[in-house]
Design a protein around this motif. Structure first.
Motif, PDB file in Angstrom:
ATOM      1  N   UNK A  18     -35.942 130.475  39.070  1.00  0.00           N
ATOM      2  CA  UNK A  18     -35.758 129.355  38.151  1.00  0.00           C
ATOM      3  C   UNK A  18     -36.762 129.398  37.002  1.00  0.00           C
ATOM      4  N   UNK A  19     -36.967 130.593  36.449  1.00  0.00           N
ATOM      5  CA  UNK A  19     -37.893 130.772  35.330  1.00  0.00           C
ATOM      6  C   UNK A  19     -37.109 131.007  34.051  1.00  0.00           C
ATOM      7  N   UNK A  20     -37.700 130.621  32.946  1.00  0.00           N
ATOM      8  CA  UNK A  20     -37.096 130.918  31.648  1.00  0.00           C
ATOM      9  C   UNK A  20     -37.656 132.235  31.128  1.00  0.00           C
ATOM     10  N   UNK A  21     -36.935 132.821  30.181  1.00  0.00           N
ATOM     11  CA  UNK A  21     -37.442 134.033  29.547  1.00  0.00           C
ATOM     12  C   UNK A  21     -38.760 133.732  28.838  1.00  0.00           C
ATOM     13  N   UNK A  22     -38.896 132.542  28.281  1.00  0.00           N
ATOM     14  CA  UNK A  22     -40.141 132.165  27.596  1.00  0.00           C
ATOM     15  C   UNK A  22     -41.320 132.161  28.553  1.00  0.00           C
ATOM     16  N   UNK A  23     -41.146 131.588  29.758  1.00  0.00           N
ATOM     17  CA  UNK A  23     -42.237 131.538  30.731  1.00  0.00           C
ATOM     18  C   UNK A  23     -42.633 132.942  31.185  1.00  0.00           C
ATOM     19  N   UNK A  24     -41.638 133.787  31.422  1.00  0.00           N
ATOM     20  CA  UNK A  24     -41.950 135.156  31.844  1.00  0.00           C
ATOM     21  C   UNK A  24     -42.624 135.899  30.696  1.00  0.00           C
ATOM     22  N   UNK A  25     -42.140 135.698  29.482  1.00  0.00           N
ATOM     23  CA  UNK A  25     -42.783 136.316  28.318  1.00  0.00           C
ATOM     24  C   UNK A  25     -44.226 135.873  28.187  1.00  0.00           C
ATOM     25  N   UNK A  26     -44.477 134.583  28.378  1.00  0.00           N
ATOM     26  CA  UNK A  26     -45.846 134.072  28.309  1.00  0.00           C
ATOM     27  C   UNK A  26     -46.709 134.708  29.395  1.00  0.00           C
ATOM     28  N   UNK A  33     -38.472 136.844  23.027  1.00  0.00           N
ATOM     29  CA  UNK A  33     -37.583 137.881  22.533  1.00  0.00           C
ATOM     30  C   UNK A  33     -37.977 139.258  23.080  1.00  0.00           C
ATOM     31  N   UNK A  34     -39.299 139.489  23.190  1.00  0.00           N
ATOM     32  CA  UNK A  34     -39.764 140.759  23.736  1.00  0.00           C
ATOM     33  C   UNK A  34     -39.298 140.949  25.166  1.00  0.00           C
ATOM     34  N   UNK A  41     -31.517 145.356  28.164  1.00  0.00           N
ATOM     35  CA  UNK A  41     -31.467 146.804  28.270  1.00  0.00           C
ATOM     36  C   UNK A  41     -31.785 147.517  26.970  1.00  0.00           C
ATOM     37  N   UNK A  42     -32.331 146.778  25.987  1.00  0.00           N
ATOM     38  CA  UNK A  42     -32.671 147.382  24.695  1.00  0.00           C
ATOM     39  C   UNK A  42     -34.001 148.134  24.763  1.00  0.00           C
ATOM     40  N   UNK A  43     -34.857 147.715  25.685  1.00  0.00           N
ATOM     41  CA  UNK A  43     -36.157 148.365  25.898  1.00  0.00           C
ATOM     42  C   UNK A  43     -36.428 148.405  27.394  1.00  0.00           C
ATOM     43  N   UNK A  44     -37.292 149.355  27.779  1.00  0.00           N
ATOM     44  CA  UNK A  44     -37.744 149.420  29.164  1.00  0.00           C
ATOM     45  C   UNK A  44     -39.219 149.078  29.214  1.00  0.00           C
ATOM     46  N   UNK A  45     -39.624 148.274  30.203  1.00  0.00           N
ATOM     47  CA  UNK A  45     -41.044 147.915  30.317  1.00  0.00           C
ATOM     48  C   UNK A  45     -41.891 149.138  30.661  1.00  0.00           C
ATOM     49  N   UNK A  46     -43.122 149.146  30.149  1.00  0.00           N
ATOM     50  CA  UNK A  46     -44.047 150.224  30.503  1.00  0.00           C
ATOM     51  C   UNK A  46     -44.578 149.980  31.922  1.00  0.00           C
ATOM     52  N   UNK A  47     -45.373 150.918  32.404  1.00  0.00           N
ATOM     53  CA  UNK A  47     -45.872 150.868  33.775  1.00  0.00           C
ATOM     54  C   UNK A  47     -46.651 149.584  34.063  1.00  0.00           C
ATOM     55  N   UNK A  48     -47.546 149.193  33.158  1.00  0.00           N
ATOM     56  CA  UNK A  48     -48.371 148.001  33.401  1.00  0.00           C
ATOM     57  C   UNK A  48     -47.510 146.739  33.416  1.00  0.00           C
ATOM     58  N   UNK A  49     -46.494 146.701  32.581  1.00  0.00           N
ATOM     59  CA  UNK A  49     -45.583 145.550  32.577  1.00  0.00           C
ATOM     60  C   UNK A  49     -44.769 145.531  33.859  1.00  0.00           C
ATOM     61  N   UNK A  50     -44.334 146.692  34.323  1.00  0.00           N
ATOM     62  CA  UNK A  50     -43.614 146.757  35.594  1.00  0.00           C
ATOM     63  C   UNK A  50     -44.483 146.259  36.744  1.00  0.00           C
TER      64      UNK A  50
END
Length: 140
Positions: A18-26, A33-34, A41-50
């Motif tokens: 129950x999270x928003x994209x904004x909360x996860x982005x924060x 948007x990031x 599927x426009x970008x893949x997260x790097x290792x640290x983001x994963x």
């Protein structure tokens, strides 16, 4: 959640919690948007983001990039907490420093509990409280 692409897994895990994209982005120290680019599927997260995502969603990093995930609940984002990551600060200011490791049975319990309706959760909690109180009485 088997046979899903990373973008689909990220969306499903986020919505399950129950999270928003904004909360996860924060939480990831990026814009909504990031983060949305990962789910699109426009970008893949790097290792640290994963790694951060695996901690947030309580899944093994391998499960994110492979074909299965088994989420558990151990971290909840709150509306009034600033999750901006600063150098040397990998958690929100008001998060306790202790870490609780859950057993596999506890993880299973949390996962099953999260699938119940509000009424079923209340009923289960009442039953557990009765059982705990009964056990305390019998042990005295």
């Amino acid at each position: 959640m088997s046979e899903l692409l990373l973008k689909d897994k990220l969306r499903e895990l986020r919505t399950r919690m129950h999270l928003t994209q904004s909360k996860v982005g924060q939480y990831l120290n990026m814009t909504r948007q990031g983060y949305a680019h990962y789910e699109a599927g426009l970008r893949n997260p790097d290792y640290h983001t994963l790694l951060k995502l695996s901690k947030l969603y309580q899944v093994d990093i391998g499960d994110l990039i492979n074909n299965q995930t088994t989420p558990i609940i151990h971290e909840t984002l709150h509306e009034n907490v600033d999750y901006t990551i600063k150098p040397g600060n990998l958690k929100p200011n008001n998060t306790p420093s202790r870490v609780i490791q859950l057993t596999s049975d506890e993880k299973k319990l949390f996962n099953l509990y999260s699938k119940l309706s509000s009424a079923e959760k209340k009923e289960l909690l009442a039953t557990l409280e009765l059982k705990v109180n009964e056990t305390k009485k019998n042990n005295k």
